[in-house]
Design a protein around this motif. Structure first.
Motif, short mmCIF file in Angstrom:
data_model
loop_
_atom_site.label_atom_id
_atom_site.label_comp_id
_atom_site.label_asym_id
_atom_site.label_seq_id
_atom_site.Cartn_x
_atom_site.Cartn_y
_atom_site.Cartn_z
N SER A 205 44.52 39.21 36.44
CA SER A 205 44.17 38.11 35.54
C SER A 205 42.76 38.30 34.99
O SER A 205 41.84 38.60 35.76
N PRO A 206 42.57 38.11 33.67
CA PRO A 206 41.21 38.14 33.12
C PRO A 206 40.37 36.97 33.61
O PRO A 206 39.13 37.02 33.53
N ILE A 207 41.02 35.92 34.09
CA ILE A 207 40.28 34.77 34.63
C ILE A 207 39.40 35.23 35.80
O ILE A 207 38.21 34.90 35.88
N THR A 208 39.98 36.01 36.70
CA THR A 208 39.25 36.46 37.88
C THR A 208 38.15 37.44 37.50
O THR A 208 37.04 37.39 38.04
N ALA A 209 38.46 38.36 36.59
CA ALA A 209 37.44 39.32 36.15
C ALA A 209 36.25 38.59 35.51
O ALA A 209 35.10 38.96 35.73
N THR A 210 36.54 37.55 34.74
CA THR A 210 35.47 36.77 34.11
C THR A 210 34.65 36.02 35.15
O THR A 210 33.41 35.96 35.08
N LEU A 211 35.31 35.46 36.16
CA LEU A 211 34.62 34.76 37.24
C LEU A 211 33.66 35.70 37.97
O LEU A 211 32.49 35.38 38.19
N VAL A 212 34.16 36.88 38.36
CA VAL A 212 33.31 37.85 39.07
C VAL A 212 32.15 38.27 38.19
O VAL A 212 31.02 38.46 38.66
N ASN A 213 32.41 38.42 36.88
CA ASN A 213 31.36 38.77 35.92
C ASN A 213 30.25 37.71 35.93
O ASN A 213 29.06 38.04 35.97
N PHE A 214 30.62 36.44 35.92
CA PHE A 214 29.63 35.37 35.89
C PHE A 214 28.90 35.24 37.22
O PHE A 214 27.72 34.86 37.25
N ILE A 215 29.57 35.56 38.32
CA ILE A 215 28.88 35.52 39.62
C ILE A 215 27.76 36.55 39.64
O ILE A 215 26.61 36.24 40.00
N ALA A 216 28.07 37.79 39.25
CA ALA A 216 27.07 38.86 39.28
C ALA A 216 25.92 38.56 38.32
O ALA A 216 24.74 38.70 38.67
N GLY A 217 26.26 38.14 37.08
CA GLY A 217 25.22 37.84 36.11
C GLY A 217 24.34 36.68 36.51
O GLY A 217 23.12 36.71 36.31
#
Length: 325
Positions: A205-217
């Motif tokens: 899911s792109p939802i999860t990839a986006t979430l992980v992206n925002f956590i790191a950033g």
């Protein structure tokens, strides 16, 4: 791991353009928030943090989001892709930092050209290396020509703003180093899209990839802001107007869409489509809600149209061997 169906070229390209429309709106909002706070880094922290909160809520509410969350730890533990891909959000944090640090020196126009130049060049490279989920894509003369025309068209579109930017009349030697920051930020963006796209395939899911992206950033920006807080102190308090906090949710849209599309379109075409949307969105904003002291000049309109033509040129399924390298 689930595999979503690949989108045909035209619907995928239109979706990339639509996602790119959010970029100038986000830039306008975050810029206004930075002015209100008298702290560009704090504005970036607020933007990423609101985006993170939204992605947490979406991930918990939607079945696809919950299923993706369950795949994060097994994916990283089993090394289904390099673990540093989970840090792709740090690239987004660096882009925001480069924007807040250099726009005052270079102006929006020069920053835009520098970042898009870096992104277009790396889009070719990332596709050739096969880093993204779409696999290796050849560098052809047509794709190179389309990329070069895109950079030239963007430069033409923003050229009316050069004379009014912070770079006007500055010593070229003092501009060179700040220009390298957005070039590098744009160059890294293609890698970010490729890493997020690969993560999307494995999370399901792109939802999860986006979430992980925002956590790191968010982690990167919070650490940077806390260091700045110790050194320079705080800026102004948070404003009460609700629209100041829309930048993060808009970021969720185009990061998620990019992560979804790179498997179908490749990194270069996804990036070019979003560049087209960015120019169209900027043109629409300047027409509907012009910033003080700005207007829409003929080169802006013609440069935007040339950008669309260049993207069509790079995207069409040309016969094998057509200007191939």
């Amino acid at each position: 791991m689930t595999h979503s169906p690949r989108l045909p070229l035209l619907p995928g390209l239109l979706l990339a353009v639509a996602a790119g429309l959010f970029v100038p709106a986000q830039g306008r909002i975050n810029g206004a928030l930075g002015t209100a706070l008298a702290d560009g880094l704090a504005a970036a922290v607020v933007s990423f943090s609101t985006g993170l909160v939204l992605m947490v809520v979406v991930s918990l509410l939607l079945p696809k989001g919950r299923a993706g969350l369950a795949e994060v730890l097994p994916t990283l533990r089993e090394r289904r892709f390099p673990r540093y891909y989970a840090l792709a959000g740090g690239i987004g944090a660096y882009f925001v930092f480069a924007q807040s640090f250099t726009v005052g020196l270079l102006g929006v126009a020069l920053f835009t050209v520098a970042a898009i130049t870096g992104q277009t060049l790396s889009g070719l490279l990332v596709d050739r290396m096969g880093i993204g989920p779409a696999g290796r894509r050849p560098i052809t003369g047509i794709r190179v020509l389309g990329s070069v025309l895109t950079v030239a068209a963007v430069a033409w579109a923003v050229s009316p703003r050069f004379g009014a930017t912070g770079a006007s009349g500055a010593d070229p030697l003092h501009i060179l180093v700040p220009v390298l920051l957005p070039v590098l930020a744009g160059f890294l963006m293609s890698f970010q899209q490729a890493m997020n796209g690969t993560a999307t395939v494995h999370y399901g899911s792109p939802i999860t990839a986006t979430l992980v992206n925002f956590i790191a950033g968010s982690i990167v920006l919070w650490v940077a802001w806390l260091i700045k807080l110790v050194v320079a102190g705080t800026g102004n308090p948070l404003p009460g107007e609700w629209w100041y906090y829309l930048g993060g949710p808009m970021g969720c849209v185009f990061i998620g869409v990019a992560a979804f599309l790179v498997r179908s379109l490749g990194v270069l075409i996804t990036g070019l489509g979003m560049i087209a949307g960015q120019l169209l969105g900027s043109l629409g904003l300047d027409l509907a809600l012009p910033a003080p002291g700005t207007g829409v000049a003929l080169p802006t309109v013609l440069g935007t149209l040339l950008t669309l033509a260049a993207i069509v040129l790079a995207s069409l399924p040309w016969p094998n061997g057509a200007l191939k390298r």
